[in-house]
Design a protein around this motif. Structure first.
Motif: not given
Length: 318
Positions: A122-149
């Protein structure tokens, strides 16, 4: 991200059979145990997912992706993928304990508790999504979350009830293409990003079907429907592998037609796709262990080669 199921994992050879039992036919060698947290992330699969996202970012940027955006894309994707893969093993720990090839994994082998693995994942997944959102944008973070779901709450439960799990599992496995594409500034609606998604979606299907046939006894033990239940001789699986690989032949040349890549990629992809089709056709005519195993290993070889072609022959943006 992987099967994300993402894409589903390469086979892990099991422990020795019980005394008096016939040894199953296996391929690959059992690797020595490593740190359980490291094993939970399935580094081989995570690495391929990272490279897929990186290659897609490279293509989207016309070969001119910046160093730090690329690093952030790889790190965030790797963290999110590793977390989802760890959580999948938490969800499936009871099934893993019953299958020959998975009972040596960290949780069923008792090397880590399900609770600790769940917190870690859970920690890795959350940090990964947050990392992408902060550094390269919300869209890649959203696709990462969608992939996990899609991987954890669609594919994972569906493979115990329906053969459609094979198609569902290929979606999170192909989403890294869109993670990388949008991380490089591409739109979620760009045709190029979806073409790459389609290539990686189609590649997975012969891969997973071959794996399901080779490990059918193990999967039958726990009731996984990764192949048609009424297909004892594998004829349906064989036809499906041919259909998917033929679709890959047709789609695989599209990046060149769209001007994303040059003719080196176009020619190389055509050769690879025709090779996959030939292997699938040979297996469909005789679903023997050896022929299906060739399809599986051809699919393992296909992914790094197609990624290499994308990396070396991306065209600059106009």
């Amino acid at each position: 991200m992987a099967p994300t199921t993402p894409t589903p994992p390469a086979p892990e050879s099991g422990v020795a059979p019980e005394s008096g039992a016939e040894a199953p036919r296996t391929f690959g060698r059992r690797k020595p145990p490593r740190h359980p947290l490291y094993e939970l992330t399935k580094p081989g699969i995570t690495g391929f997912v990272m490279v897929t996202a990186g290659a897609s970012a490279h293509v989207a940027a016309g070969g001119a992706a910046g160093l730090w955006p690329m690093i952030h894309t790889l790190v965030g994707t790797g963290l999110g993928t590793g977390g989802a893969l760890a959580l999948n093993q938490v969800f499936e720990r009871e099934f893993d304990a019953r299958m020959q090839r998975t009972r040596a994994r960290p949780i069923p082998s008792g090397r880590i508790s399900a609770r600790a693995a769940g917190v870690f994942g859970t920690a890795l997944l959350a940090v990964g999504i947050l990392w992408l959102a902060v550094t390269v944008g919300v869209l890649p973070a959203a696709f990462t979350a969608l992939s996990a779901v899609a991987y954890l709450w669609v594919y994972t439960p569906l493979k115990r009830t329906s053969y459609l799990a094979t198609l569902a599992g290929a979606i999170p496995g192909a989403l890294p293409a869109l993670i990388g594409w949008t991380a490089a500034g591409g739109s979620a609606f760009d045709l190029g990003g979806w073409v790459l998604f389609g290539i990686f979606f189609l590649w997975q299907l012969p891969h997973v079907l071959a794996l399901a046939w080779l490990l059918q006894d193990d999967y039958r033990t726990v009731g996984f429907f990764l192949m048609p239940p009424s297909d004892p001789d594998g004829r349906k699986i064989g036809r499906h592998m041919v259909f998917h690989s033929l679709s890959l032949v047709l789609l695989g040349f599209a990046p060149t037609l769209l001007g994303l890549t040059g003719w080196i990629y176009g020619a190389g992809a055509t050769v690879l796709n025709l090779g996959m089709l030939a292997a699938c056709m040979a297996a469909a005519s005789d679903m023997s262990f050896d022929r299906v195993k060739r399809v599986f290993f051809a699919s393992l070889l296909y992914q790094p080669l197609i990624l290499a072609l994308l990396l070396v022959d991306t065209r600059p943006l106009p």
